[in-house]
Enzyme design. Structure first.
Site, short mmCIF file in Angstrom:
data_model
loop_
_atom_site.label_atom_id
_atom_site.label_comp_id
_atom_site.label_asym_id
_atom_site.label_seq_id
_atom_site.Cartn_x
_atom_site.Cartn_y
_atom_site.Cartn_z
N ILE A 39 0.82 -1.22 0.00
CA ILE A 39 0.00 0.00 0.00
C ILE A 39 0.86 1.27 0.00
CG2 ILE A 39 -0.33 0.30 2.51
CD1 ILE A 39 -3.37 0.77 1.74
N GLY A 89 3.38 -4.25 11.16
CA GLY A 89 2.51 -4.50 10.01
C GLY A 89 2.44 -3.33 9.04
N ASP A 100 1.00 -0.51 9.44
CA ASP A 100 1.22 0.75 10.17
C ASP A 100 2.72 1.09 10.16
OD1 ASP A 100 0.64 2.91 11.76
OD2 ASP A 100 0.26 1.76 13.59
N SER A 108 -7.54 -4.92 10.29
CA SER A 108 -7.76 -5.90 11.38
C SER A 108 -7.40 -7.35 11.06
CB SER A 108 -9.23 -5.89 11.87
OG SER A 108 -9.44 -4.85 12.78
N TYR A 155 -4.40 -8.12 14.56
CA TYR A 155 -5.68 -8.06 15.29
C TYR A 155 -6.56 -9.29 15.08
CZ TYR A 155 -4.95 -3.29 17.08
OH TYR A 155 -4.48 -2.18 17.76
N1 AR6 Z 1 0.87 -3.09 2.29
C1 AR6 Z 1 -0.35 -3.65 2.31
N2 AR6 Z 1 -0.76 -4.48 3.27
C2 AR6 Z 1 0.11 -4.78 4.26
C3 AR6 Z 1 1.41 -4.24 4.31
C4 AR6 Z 1 1.78 -3.36 3.27
N3 AR6 Z 1 2.99 -2.78 3.23
N4 AR6 Z 1 2.03 -4.72 5.42
C5 AR6 Z 1 1.16 -5.56 6.03
N5 AR6 Z 1 0.00 -5.60 5.32
P1 AR6 Z 1 -1.80 -5.44 10.35
P2 AR6 Z 1 -4.20 -5.04 12.01
C6 AR6 Z 1 -1.24 -6.34 5.59
O1 AR6 Z 1 -1.27 -6.41 11.35
O2 AR6 Z 1 -4.53 -6.49 11.95
C7 AR6 Z 1 -0.05 -2.70 13.92
O3 AR6 Z 1 1.05 -2.96 14.74
C8 AR6 Z 1 -1.16 -7.55 6.49
O4 AR6 Z 1 -0.64 -8.66 5.79
O5 AR6 Z 1 -0.86 -4.46 9.79
O6 AR6 Z 1 -5.30 -4.06 11.80
C9 AR6 Z 1 -0.85 -1.52 14.41
O7 AR6 Z 1 -0.07 -0.53 15.04
C10 AR6 Z 1 -2.63 -7.73 6.86
O8 AR6 Z 1 -3.30 -8.42 5.81
O9 AR6 Z 1 -3.06 -4.60 10.96
C11 AR6 Z 1 -1.81 -2.17 15.37
O10 AR6 Z 1 -1.23 -2.34 16.63
C12 AR6 Z 1 -3.15 -6.30 6.89
O11 AR6 Z 1 -2.14 -5.49 6.26
C13 AR6 Z 1 -2.07 -3.51 14.76
O12 AR6 Z 1 -0.92 -3.81 13.96
C14 AR6 Z 1 -3.41 -5.77 8.28
O13 AR6 Z 1 -2.45 -6.30 9.18
C15 AR6 Z 1 -3.26 -3.49 13.84
O14 AR6 Z 1 -3.55 -4.79 13.41
#
Ligand code: AR6
Length: 229
Positions: free
Chosen positions: A63, A84, A86, A171, A175
């Protein structure tokens, strides 16, 4: 292939005339035609290729690389960064993003806040906080739906001039929200928004993994099939 006979029968049956008489149905048909589902495989950086009024695209990619007006971050309540997506967004945007986030006083679950995109190709980042999955009986579905609504509500505000927005799979990582369930909620909320709002031209669901891509693609496909029923 339609023969003349069949063609004539289709158009002279009176059925079509009845539909055309009914302005509500005609309006719905027009709307369905406008909400096209554009499905793209691969990491596209070329939003122009995808450009289509009021459409939803599903792509597999990063993204932080998306050349859109706004990207949606799956943040936590502090809005001060994490792992992740973020972490990837903060890293790509640079330290100015964290500085601006510090002024926002966090964000409640299901809500969203906007910042600039700094070093990202996207001009804006909309930060939303998805629910942590506790088994499904703690209002997780409604909280996740609320994330999508809150982001879209911000995106449609005229001051930001957002025409194309890319969502991460909120999420579904740390999450722990079940991916297929999350995908159905995402598709439903985006579709509902596009049905009642013309401000956005393109909504892109950006999935990091192939399995996530398959789930979101299937949810968007099923939604558009239901829409045509
Ligand atoms: N581009 C697109 N999608 C991604 C990328 C990227 N560069 N990196 C990861 N994903 P998550 P949550 C996907 O864990 O579940 C953080 O620490 C990943 O594979 O990032 O909402 C925050 O600070 C997954 O499919 O978000 C919170 O503490 C999706 O993004 C917590 O994680 C969401 O995974 C939020 O958890």
């Amino acid at each position: 292939m339609l023969t003349d006979h069949v063609r004539q029968e289709c158009f002279s049956s009176g059925h079509l005339a009845k539909i055309i008489d009914n302005k509500d149905i005609l309006a719905s048909v027009k709307r369905i035609a406008a909400i096209k589902t554009d499905i793209v495989m691969g990491n596209t950086n070329n939003y122009d290729k995808l450009k289509m009024n009021n459409s939803i695209a599903v792509i597999q990619g990063d993204i932080t690389q998306q050349k859109v007006d706004a990207i949606v971050n799956a943040a936590n309540n502090s809005l001060l960064g994490g792992g992740g997506v973020d972490g990837a967004i903060h890293k790509a945007a640079g330290s100015e993003l964290l500085k601006e986030c510090r002024k926002l006083n966090g964000c409640a679950t299901g809500e969203a806040k906007i910042t600039k995109g700094y070093n990202l190709p996207a001009k804006w980042v909309i930060h939303t906080v998805g629910p942590i999955w506790y088994g499904g009986s703690q209002g997780e579905d409604e909280s996740l739906a609320s994330c999508y609504r809150s982001c879209l509500e911000i995106a449609q505000q005229q001051q930001y001039q957002i025409k194309a927005i890319a969502f991460s799979a909120i999420s579904t990582g740390v999450y722990g929200f079940p991916v297929e369930r999350a995908a159905r909620i995402a598709a439903r909320e985006i579709q509902r928004f596009l049905e009642s709002n013309n401000s956005l031209e393109q909504v892109i669901l950006v999935c990091f993994s192939k399995s996530s891509y398959d789930s979101y693609l299937s949810a968007v496909n099923q939604m558009s099939e239901r829409q045509l029923d």
